[in-house]
Each structure stands twice: as C-alpha cells, then as structure tokens.
Design a protein around this motif. Sequence first.
Motif, PDB file in Angstrom:
ATOM      1  N   MET A   1      84.458  62.030  18.369  1.00 29.44           N
ATOM      2  CA  MET A   1      85.787  61.767  18.468  1.00 29.44           C
ATOM      3  C   MET A   1      86.214  61.353  19.676  1.00 29.44           C
ATOM      4  O   MET A   1      86.963  60.358  20.118  1.00 29.44           O
ATOM      5  CB  MET A   1      86.654  62.875  17.893  1.00 29.44           C
ATOM      6  CG  MET A   1      88.139  62.699  17.898  1.00 29.44           C
ATOM      7  SD  MET A   1      88.413  61.232  16.541  1.00 29.44           S
ATOM      8  CE  MET A   1      90.101  61.101  16.766  1.00 29.44           C
ATOM      9  N   LYS A   2      85.790  62.332  20.740  1.00 26.14           N
ATOM     10  CA  LYS A   2      86.217  61.844  22.130  1.00 26.14           C
ATOM     11  C   LYS A   2      85.547  60.286  22.632  1.00 26.14           C
ATOM     12  O   LYS A   2      86.058  59.803  23.409  1.00 26.14           O
ATOM     13  CB  LYS A   2      85.591  63.118  23.096  1.00 26.14           C
ATOM     14  CG  LYS A   2      86.391  64.301  23.086  1.00 26.14           C
ATOM     15  CD  LYS A   2      85.942  65.406  23.885  1.00 26.14           C
ATOM     16  CE  LYS A   2      86.772  66.696  23.741  1.00 26.14           C
ATOM     17  NZ  LYS A   2      86.266  67.504  24.997  1.00 26.14           N
ATOM     18  N   LEU A   3      84.424  60.284  22.260  1.00 27.36           N
ATOM     19  CA  LEU A   3      83.960  59.097  22.692  1.00 27.36           C
ATOM     20  C   LEU A   3      84.612  57.747  21.963  1.00 27.36           C
ATOM     21  O   LEU A   3      84.874  56.588  22.649  1.00 27.36           O
ATOM     22  CB  LEU A   3      82.271  58.810  22.157  1.00 27.36           C
ATOM     23  CG  LEU A   3      81.375  57.543  22.517  1.00 27.36           C
ATOM     24  CD1 LEU A   3      81.374  57.340  24.207  1.00 27.36           C
ATOM     25  CD2 LEU A   3      80.111  57.662  22.005  1.00 27.36           C
ATOM     26  N   ASN A   4      84.852  57.974  20.647  1.00 25.45           N
ATOM     27  CA  ASN A   4      85.927  56.809  20.107  1.00 25.45           C
ATOM     28  C   ASN A   4      87.132  56.548  20.907  1.00 25.45           C
ATOM     29  O   ASN A   4      87.588  55.550  21.074  1.00 25.45           O
ATOM     30  CB  ASN A   4      86.121  57.131  18.593  1.00 25.45           C
ATOM     31  CG  ASN A   4      84.884  57.028  17.947  1.00 25.45           C
ATOM     32  OD1 ASN A   4      83.877  56.420  18.204  1.00 25.45           O
ATOM     33  ND2 ASN A   4      85.052  57.645  16.710  1.00 25.45           N
ATOM     34  N   GLY A  41      95.073  55.268  30.331  1.00 25.33           N
ATOM     35  CA  GLY A  41      94.569  56.298  31.082  1.00 25.33           C
ATOM     36  C   GLY A  41      94.864  57.785  30.814  1.00 25.33           C
ATOM     37  O   GLY A  41      94.207  58.768  30.998  1.00 25.33           O
ATOM     38  N   THR A  42      96.156  58.024  30.058  1.00 24.67           N
ATOM     39  CA  THR A  42      96.434  59.295  29.307  1.00 24.67           C
ATOM     40  C   THR A  42      95.327  59.615  28.415  1.00 24.67           C
ATOM     41  O   THR A  42      94.897  60.885  28.261  1.00 24.67           O
ATOM     42  CB  THR A  42      97.596  59.174  28.680  1.00 24.67           C
ATOM     43  OG1 THR A  42      98.510  59.101  29.599  1.00 24.67           O
ATOM     44  CG2 THR A  42      98.094  60.508  28.190  1.00 24.67           C
ATOM     45  N   ALA A  43      94.928  58.608  27.464  1.00 27.06           N
ATOM     46  CA  ALA A  43      94.042  58.942  26.665  1.00 27.06           C
ATOM     47  C   ALA A  43      92.735  59.132  27.005  1.00 27.06           C
ATOM     48  O   ALA A  43      91.776  60.208  26.768  1.00 27.06           O
ATOM     49  CB  ALA A  43      93.965  57.798  25.482  1.00 27.06           C
ATOM     50  N   ILE A  44      92.226  58.457  27.915  1.00 23.40           N
ATOM     51  CA  ILE A  44      91.003  58.786  28.769  1.00 23.40           C
ATOM     52  C   ILE A  44      90.975  60.110  29.351  1.00 23.40           C
ATOM     53  O   ILE A  44      89.852  61.052  29.251  1.00 23.40           O
ATOM     54  CB  ILE A  44      90.677  57.659  29.537  1.00 23.40           C
ATOM     55  CG1 ILE A  44      90.168  56.347  28.570  1.00 23.40           C
ATOM     56  CG2 ILE A  44      89.534  57.989  30.497  1.00 23.40           C
ATOM     57  CD1 ILE A  44      90.257  55.279  29.942  1.00 23.40           C
ATOM     58  N   LYS A  46      92.878  62.622  28.790  1.00 23.76           N
ATOM     59  CA  LYS A  46      93.233  63.737  27.887  1.00 23.76           C
ATOM     60  C   LYS A  46      91.775  64.232  27.251  1.00 23.76           C
ATOM     61  O   LYS A  46      91.298  65.303  26.964  1.00 23.76           O
ATOM     62  CB  LYS A  46      93.923  63.431  26.748  1.00 23.76           C
ATOM     63  CG  LYS A  46      94.450  64.506  25.822  1.00 23.76           C
ATOM     64  CD  LYS A  46      95.689  64.354  25.025  1.00 23.76           C
ATOM     65  CE  LYS A  46      95.995  65.662  24.112  1.00 23.76           C
ATOM     66  NZ  LYS A  46      96.208  66.711  24.818  1.00 23.76           N
ATOM     67  N   SER A  47      90.886  63.124  26.895  1.00 23.77           N
ATOM     68  CA  SER A  47      89.584  63.231  26.286  1.00 23.77           C
ATOM     69  C   SER A  47      88.730  63.940  27.286  1.00 23.77           C
ATOM     70  O   SER A  47      87.699  64.707  26.870  1.00 23.77           O
ATOM     71  CB  SER A  47      89.015  62.184  25.801  1.00 23.77           C
ATOM     72  OG  SER A  47      88.698  61.160  26.784  1.00 23.77           O
ATOM     73  N   MET A  48      88.818  63.913  28.377  1.00 18.94           N
ATOM     74  CA  MET A  48      87.968  64.210  29.456  1.00 18.94           C
ATOM     75  C   MET A  48      88.343  65.338  29.998  1.00 18.94           C
ATOM     76  O   MET A  48      87.592  66.275  30.506  1.00 18.94           O
ATOM     77  CB  MET A  48      87.831  63.237  30.694  1.00 18.94           C
ATOM     78  CG  MET A  48      87.095  61.918  30.186  1.00 18.94           C
ATOM     79  SD  MET A  48      87.135  60.569  31.546  1.00 18.94           S
ATOM     80  CE  MET A  48      85.397  60.871  32.103  1.00 18.94           C
ATOM     81  N   GLY A  49      89.659  65.795  30.039  1.00 12.92           N
ATOM     82  CA  GLY A  49      90.097  66.960  30.982  1.00 12.92           C
ATOM     83  C   GLY A  49      91.479  67.572  30.414  1.00 12.92           C
ATOM     84  O   GLY A  49      92.082  68.404  31.215  1.00 12.92           O
ATOM     85  N   GLY A  50      91.568  67.433  29.343  1.00  7.51           N
ATOM     86  CA  GLY A  50      92.707  68.033  28.710  1.00  7.51           C
ATOM     87  C   GLY A  50      94.326  67.469  29.235  1.00  7.51           C
ATOM     88  O   GLY A  50      94.375  66.601  29.396  1.00  7.51           O
ATOM     89  N   ASN A  51      95.210  68.463  29.347  1.00  8.51           N
ATOM     90  CA  ASN A  51      96.311  68.096  29.718  1.00  8.51           C
ATOM     91  C   ASN A  51      96.660  67.479  31.053  1.00  8.51           C
ATOM     92  O   ASN A  51      97.137  66.765  31.638  1.00  8.51           O
ATOM     93  CB  ASN A  51      97.413  69.191  29.304  1.00  8.51           C
ATOM     94  CG  ASN A  51      97.824  69.148  27.811  1.00  8.51           C
ATOM     95  OD1 ASN A  51      97.756  68.295  27.088  1.00  8.51           O
ATOM     96  ND2 ASN A  51      98.219  70.461  27.581  1.00  8.51           N
ATOM     97  N   GLY A  53      93.981  66.222  32.875  1.00  7.45           N
ATOM     98  CA  GLY A  53      93.357  65.097  32.744  1.00  7.45           C
ATOM     99  C   GLY A  53      94.131  63.891  32.348  1.00  7.45           C
ATOM    100  O   GLY A  53      94.142  62.941  32.975  1.00  7.45           O
ATOM    101  N   ALA A  54      95.040  64.212  31.342  1.00  6.82           N
ATOM    102  CA  ALA A  54      96.031  63.324  30.794  1.00  6.82           C
ATOM    103  C   ALA A  54      96.910  62.933  31.758  1.00  6.82           C
ATOM    104  O   ALA A  54      97.460  61.865  31.998  1.00  6.82           O
ATOM    105  CB  ALA A  54      96.531  63.952  29.452  1.00  6.82           C
ATOM    106  N   MET A  55      97.401  63.987  32.530  1.00  7.47           N
ATOM    107  CA  MET A  55      98.470  63.811  33.602  1.00  7.47           C
ATOM    108  C   MET A  55      97.877  62.886  34.741  1.00  7.47           C
ATOM    109  O   MET A  55      98.741  61.887  35.214  1.00  7.47           O
ATOM    110  CB  MET A  55      98.946  64.887  34.246  1.00  7.47           C
ATOM    111  CG  MET A  55     100.097  65.920  33.338  1.00  7.47           C
ATOM    112  SD  MET A  55     100.117  67.551  33.758  1.00  7.47           S
ATOM    113  CE  MET A  55     101.006  67.152  35.379  1.00  7.47           C
ATOM    114  N   ILE A  56      96.718  63.166  35.132  1.00  2.43           N
ATOM    115  CA  ILE A  56      96.105  62.148  36.011  1.00  2.43           C
ATOM    116  C   ILE A  56      95.856  60.818  35.594  1.00  2.43           C
ATOM    117  O   ILE A  56      96.071  59.962  36.529  1.00  2.43           O
ATOM    118  CB  ILE A  56      94.743  62.963  36.612  1.00  2.43           C
ATOM    119  CG1 ILE A  56      95.151  64.285  37.357  1.00  2.43           C
ATOM    120  CG2 ILE A  56      93.902  62.153  37.570  1.00  2.43           C
ATOM    121  CD1 ILE A  56      93.979  65.262  37.539  1.00  2.43           C
ATOM    122  N   GLY A  57      95.372  60.806  34.425  1.00  9.58           N
ATOM    123  CA  GLY A  57      95.196  59.660  33.754  1.00  9.58           C
ATOM    124  C   GLY A  57      96.284  58.579  33.755  1.00  9.58           C
ATOM    125  O   GLY A  57      96.162  57.271  33.942  1.00  9.58           O
TER     126      GLY A  57
END
Length: 143
Positions: A1-4, A41-44, A46-51, A53-57
């Motif tokens: 799912m994360k890869l998709n 960026g948020t989706a990427i 979030k899949s890599m580092g949670g909330n 990661g979503a903020m940074i993305g």
Amino acid sequence: MKLNALLLSATLAATSIMAVNAHADNTTRVAATSALGSVAGTAIGKSMGGNTGAMIGSAIGGAGGAAVSANKRDRTGAAIGGGLGGVGGYTVGKSVGGTTGGYVGSALGAAGGSVLGKKVSQDRHADQRSYKKKSKKYRRNHH
C-alpha cells in the motif's frame, strides 16, 4: 500500500510539473502547481514518516510546485509562501478533518500561501522601482 501511494504521488507530481509552461507566470498556475505539489509531498511524506513526514512533505511539495511555475523574480517569495502555507494547511486540516482534511488543508494552504508570497514579492519589486525613480529625479534636480 505504501508503495502504491508513493508511486501515485510521484506520478501526480511529475504530471503537474510537466503540465506547467515554465515561461508563463500566471497566478492560477502558481496556485495549482503549489497545491498539487503539496498534496503529492504530503502523501509521500506520510507514507515514509507518518505525520511528521507529511508535514515536511507538504512544505517541500508546496514550495517546489510554486517555484516551478513562478517567474524568476518572484520564485523565492512564491516558494516560501507555498511551503509555509502547505505545512500550516496540513496541520489545521488534519486537526479538523483527519487525514483527508490534512490533504485538503495542505492543498488550500499551499495555493493561498504561494499566491500571497508571489504578490508580496511583486509589490516589493514595484516599491524598489518607485524608490529608484524618485532618487534619480532628486539627484538630477538638486546638484
């Protein structure tokens, strides 16, 4: 799912960047690319580092999207506005509407922030031009 999710977000970001004419500087285009970049960026993130990661993305995506579509003179202002708007919008949206609200908030925040940053940059350039014209007239007439 994360890869998709990662592949879908990367495809969305690449498509939005390819759809932008780099030479055109349109406020709607800056807002749209910043919003798309922030969501991707948020989706990427979030899949890599949670909330976190979503903020940074969302910040990186919003800034990148705005920078791609703004002209050279206003690129920095639009990128800063898009980045700050994206992360702020994600934070508010997530607290109000969960994950979906975070995506919507990051898109709206990045769009608004990039347009505001671009406008501030344009106003600053106009003020500098006005000041230079006045100072040249003053020097010419009072020597």
